[in-house]
Design an enzyme around this catalytic site. Structure first.
Site, PDB file in Angstrom:
ATOM      1  N   LYS A  22      33.509  45.361  40.404  1.00  0.00           N
ATOM      2  CA  LYS A  22      33.910  45.483  41.918  1.00  0.00           C
ATOM      3  C   LYS A  22      35.076  46.359  42.229  1.00  0.00           C
ATOM      4  CE  LYS A  22      37.193  42.526  43.291  1.00  0.00           C
ATOM      5  NZ  LYS A  22      38.056  43.005  43.997  1.00  0.00           N
ATOM      6  N   ASN A  23      35.755  46.466  41.271  1.00  0.00           N
ATOM      7  CA  ASN A  23      37.035  47.312  41.233  1.00  0.00           C
ATOM      8  C   ASN A  23      36.870  48.909  40.691  1.00  0.00           C
ATOM      9  OD1 ASN A  23      38.560  45.175  42.295  1.00  0.00           O
ATOM     10  ND2 ASN A  23      39.590  44.685  40.661  1.00  0.00           N
ATOM     11  N   ARG A  95      41.817  44.589  51.058  1.00  0.00           N
ATOM     12  CA  ARG A  95      43.060  45.569  50.890  1.00  0.00           C
ATOM     13  C   ARG A  95      42.532  46.799  50.388  1.00  0.00           C
ATOM     14  NH1 ARG A  95      47.822  44.090  50.282  1.00  0.00           N
ATOM     15  NH2 ARG A  95      48.300  45.999  48.887  1.00  0.00           N
ATOM     16  N   CYS A 119      49.268  39.570  50.698  1.00  0.00           N
ATOM     17  CA  CYS A 119      48.116  38.659  50.291  1.00  0.00           C
ATOM     18  C   CYS A 119      48.787  37.534  49.696  1.00  0.00           C
ATOM     19  CB  CYS A 119      46.822  39.229  49.726  1.00  0.00           C
ATOM     20  SG  CYS A 119      46.978  39.266  47.855  1.00  0.00           S
ATOM     21  N   ARG A 124      52.684  43.001  47.799  1.00  0.00           N
ATOM     22  CA  ARG A 124      51.588  44.227  47.622  1.00  0.00           C
ATOM     23  C   ARG A 124      52.022  45.284  48.543  1.00  0.00           C
ATOM     24  NH1 ARG A 124      45.760  42.001  46.193  1.00  0.00           N
ATOM     25  NH2 ARG A 124      45.718  44.050  45.061  1.00  0.00           N
ATOM     26  N   PRO A 125      53.128  45.996  48.477  1.00  0.00           N
ATOM     27  CA  PRO A 125      53.358  47.265  49.201  1.00  0.00           C
ATOM     28  C   PRO A 125      52.497  48.483  48.658  1.00  0.00           C
ATOM     29  CG  PRO A 125      54.979  46.984  47.477  1.00  0.00           C
ATOM     30  CD  PRO A 125      54.351  45.828  47.389  1.00  0.00           C
ATOM     31  N   VAL A 126      52.418  49.439  49.681  1.00  0.00           N
ATOM     32  CA  VAL A 126      51.569  50.697  49.211  1.00  0.00           C
ATOM     33  C   VAL A 126      52.456  51.699  49.348  1.00  0.00           C
ATOM     34  CG1 VAL A 126      49.425  49.877  49.875  1.00  0.00           C
ATOM     35  CG2 VAL A 126      50.682  51.161  51.511  1.00  0.00           C
ATOM     36  N   ASP A 127      53.877  51.616  49.063  1.00  0.00           N
ATOM     37  CA  ASP A 127      55.036  52.825  49.144  1.00  0.00           C
ATOM     38  C   ASP A 127      54.446  53.899  48.188  1.00  0.00           C
ATOM     39  OD1 ASP A 127      57.048  51.939  46.897  1.00  0.00           O
ATOM     40  OD2 ASP A 127      55.852  50.534  47.492  1.00  0.00           O
ATOM     41  N   ASP A 311      43.914  39.940  36.283  1.00  0.00           N
ATOM     42  CA  ASP A 311      43.027  39.106  37.017  1.00  0.00           C
ATOM     43  C   ASP A 311      42.465  38.190  35.992  1.00  0.00           C
ATOM     44  OD1 ASP A 311      41.973  42.235  38.669  1.00  0.00           O
ATOM     45  OD2 ASP A 311      43.594  40.616  39.051  1.00  0.00           O
TER      46      ASP A 311
END
Ligand code: EPZ
Length: 428
Positions: A22-23, A95, A119, A124-127, A311
């Site tokens: 999936k990833n 996400r 979540c 879980r920032p995306v900076d 995971d």
């Protein structure tokens, strides 16, 4: 909402084939936003996140067509479709929708992508995604819950640059990599994530015409090109899905052979399973795990690849309930990834959590109960524990599971488990 009814205990035994990852499939789909010709992706897992990402691509003008046998054909269309926007409705459920940001910006010169909220497992920032794109010359701002990014001079390309990630971030590395492939000049990305899924993305991009060096290491160099074509690409096996079944073999005292896998990608797990006393054999693309005798506890700490994957933390924690001793399971990647612990306690597990470490006491005889899944990997953990528990367990909210595990109940049934999907109304 669907739930699983599971009868235990059972010894999982037999062969199971790993699905596509999936990833790896999600960034591969996002990469199709960069293509000027059709891309064919095979071994695509039939899971909900892939369907959501295909819908997002459709909204952005890339048509997806099922060619059968897990192959998707993605055909680029109107470059203005969807006005370069990835809407909240689609990104809120997945996400990974943020992975459309880099490709849209690089190919169309602008992008408007809903900011993925937090979540269950963390803020879980995306900076780092945004800082990386700014290092390639983009103007980036956040407004009204959306990331607005554009190349300052209309019609111009991003420009090659140097960027060091503050931490190895998987989708951050993928987003900036996908932007850099169409930038004018050379980019050097440092402290990159090294997960196998990034190597797979780089293979696809290279097949489309990109020039990339060092993917899979902590430094990636990209020589930008003006345009990318199409390609045919097979997605790598899912090491997390495969690892889940191998942990299931050890937890249930079973004997499972995972087929069509990539043993090297599973090395951190296999080393740990051997340390607990499980028998681990690898041969070609096969991995066999069996656990005839009692296991011993073994401490683990999650960290970016090539160390133990976060995971698989929840599934491993379930395994430690069957091992003799007190295992220390430390989570260092996400700040809130122990929500499966109170649910395991409902099955009779004895676990104390302090800060980022869980102490698991074993061996503990588990017994069936009603449990609730809270996120994708927590639900896999509860399914495995239910297979080892005496009596019937009902695992609620398995829509989490359907996001990332292809036909789990069928695969478990083929290994001798009694798992039944009990239908319920769809989640909103
Ligand atoms: C990817 O998420 C995976 N998702 C996750 O799998 C996986 O848990 C995670 O990598 C770690 O291996 C996909 O590939 C779609 P990160 P990602 O950015 O990229 C912090 C599953 O179960 N960070 O590597 O979102 C972040 O908060 C999912 O399949 C920042 O602070 O994870 C975290 O603490 C769950 N700023 C750490 O870095 C940023 O800009 C690592 O996160 C980016 C990340």
């Amino acid at each position: 909402m669907d739930r699983f009814r599971i009868q235990g205990p059972v010894r999982l035994a037999g062969r199971v084939r790993a699905s596509g990852a999936k990833n790896a499939a999600l960034p591969a789909l996002a990469a199709c936003l960069l293509a000027s010709e059709p891309v064919e992706l095979s071994r695509m897992p039939r899971v909900r996140d892939i369907r959501t990402m295909s819908r997002l691509l459709g909204h952005l003008g890339v048509a997806s067509e099922e060619l059968g046998d897990g192959t998707l054909r993605l055909t680029p269309g109107d470059p203005e479709a969807g006005a370069g926007e990835a809407p909240y409705e689609l990104v809120k459920t997945m996400r990974a929708g943020v992975l459309s940001l880099g490709p849209l910006l690089a190919r169309r010169g602008r992008a408007r992508v809903s900011l993925p909220g937090g979540c269950a497992i963390g803020v879980r920032p995306v900076d780092q995604h945004l800082a990386g794109l700014a290092a390639l010359g983009a103007e980036v701002r956040v407004e009204g819950g959306y990331v607005e990014a554009r190349v300052p001079e209309p019609g111009k390309r991003l420009r090659g640059g140097r960027f060091r990630f503050a931490m190895p971030t998987v989708t951050g590395t993928e987003n900036v990599l996908m932007a850099a492939v169409l930038a004018a000049g050379t980019s050097v990305l440092e402290n990159c994530a090294r997960e196998p899924e990034i190597g797979d993305l780089a293979r696809l991009l290279t097949a489309m015409g990109a020039r990339i060096e060092g993917a899979g290491t902590d430094t990636i160099t990209v020589h930008g090109v003006a345009e990318l074509g199409g390609a045919r690409h097979e997605i790598i096996p899912d090491r997390i899905e495969g690892g889940t079944y191998l942990i299931g073999a050890a937890l249930t005292g079973g004997d499972v052979t995972l087929e069509d896998a990539e043993p090297a990608d599973l090395a951190p797990l296999l080393e740990k399973l051997a340390e607990t006393g499980a028998a681990v054999e690898t041969e070609g693309t096969r991995v066999r795990v069996s656990a005839p005798g009692e296991l011993s506890s073994a401490d683990v700490e999650t960290a970016p690849h090539p160390r133990f994957p976060t995971d698989l933390q929840a599934q491993y924690l379930a395994l430690m309930t069957a091992a003799r001793g007190v295992a220390s399971v430390s989570e260092t990647v996400f700040e809130n990834r122990f929500q499966h612990v109170p649910e395991l306690a409902r099955l009779g597990a004895v676990i104390e959590v302090r800060g980022g470490t869980a102490k698991v006491h074993g061996p503990t005889a588990l017994s069936g109960a009603y449990v609730m899944a809270t996120d994708l990997r927590a639900s896999a953990c509860l399914v495995l524990a239910a297979l080892a528990a005496r009596g019937e367990t009902l695992v609620h909210r398995i829509y989490h599971l359907d996001r990332g595990y292809e036909r789990m109940e069928e695969k478990l049934q083929s290994l001798g488990a009694s798992v039944e999907r009990v239908a319920g109304p769809e989640p909103d």
